[in-house]
Write an enzyme that holds these catalytic residues in place. Structure first.
Site, PDB file in Angstrom:
ATOM      1  CG  ASP A  38      58.437  30.398  92.933  1.00  0.00           C
ATOM      2  OD1 ASP A  38      58.131  31.503  92.443  1.00  0.00           O
ATOM      3  OD2 ASP A  38      58.576  30.222  94.147  1.00  0.00           O
ATOM      4  CD  GLU A  45      47.481  36.949  96.086  1.00  0.00           C
ATOM      5  OE1 GLU A  45      47.800  37.294  97.243  1.00  0.00           O
ATOM      6  OE2 GLU A  45      46.299  36.948  95.675  1.00  0.00           O
ATOM      7  CG  ASP A  60      72.103  35.877  88.546  1.00  0.00           C
ATOM      8  OD1 ASP A  60      71.674  35.120  89.437  1.00  0.00           O
ATOM      9  OD2 ASP A  60      71.863  35.714  87.334  1.00  0.00           O
TER      10      ASP A  60
END
Length: 212
Positions: A87, A58, A174
């Site tokens: 990340d 998590e 994107d």
């Protein structure tokens, strides 16, 4: 040294990564492919967390770096190998930096980025006409070893948001992101062109210079 002076510890040298297996702590196939392409020339043998059947932790961190670190540390601990976690996310200036660290969650439980892009566009459309569409991608990399040592690197690329989305390459947001000074979205760019300038590429430049 006088009695009231405190001797500061010497800065620790950056730990080098040696050729061999490296866990890519991600279940995102598109992200894993990009990282594999960036690491390919350095004798690194990437293996994804999905291949090793490692669980996804998590993401409870408050920053990109914190989330990358917790993913890398878990993967290194469970696999017994060095692990690299990424990340990353889209930050829209007019939305106060959202979706930011919650970029994937805007796609719901299925990580549907078509839904996530629509949500971003709907939020922007609700703002006054002429509101800035400036945005930027951030990528934080954390490289962890089984003994708990971690190195961090961060990259950013600025741009603006297009609508409707364009292009079939890339992944995530994107197709709606046009990097500064370009006319194509990341989704329209050839992958090699994107790899040469993306937020992930900029973070990897730092990683390669430091640990390889």
């Amino acid at each position: 040294m006088t009695d009231d002076e405190v001797e500061m510890p010497a800065p620790q040298p950056i730990r080098k990564l040696t050729p061999g297996r490296l866990v890519i702590a991600s279940h995102n196939a598109g992200k894993v492919r990009e990282i594999e392409a960036l690491l390919g020339p350095f004798g690194i043998q990437p293996v994804s967390a999905a291949e090793l059947d490692l669980p996804e932790p998590e993401e409870t961190g408050a920053t990109f770096v914190a989330n990358a670190e917790l993913k890398a540390l878990q993967a290194a601990d469970l696999s017994g190998l060095p692990a690299l976690a990424d990340d990353s996310g889209l930050c829209v200036e007019a939305l106060g930096g959202e979706p930011g660290i919650f970029s994937a969650r805007w796609g719901g439980p299925e990580r549907d980025f078509a839904l996530a892009m629509r949500r971003v566009e709907e939020r922007l459309a609700a703002l006054p006409e002429g509101t800035s569409r400036d945005a930027y991608f951030v990528c934080a990399l954390a490289l962890a070893w089984p003994d708990g040592h971690v190195e961090w690197f961060e990259g950013r690329v600025d741009g603006t948001l297009a609508w409707p989305p364009r292009g079939e390459h890339g992944f995530g947001y994107d197709p709606m992101f046009v990097p500064l000074g370009r006319s194509l979205t990341f989704g329209e760019m050839d992958p090699d062109a994107k790899h040469g300038m993306s937020h992930r590429a900029r973070a990897f430049e730092q990683l390669v210079a430091a640990v390889l």
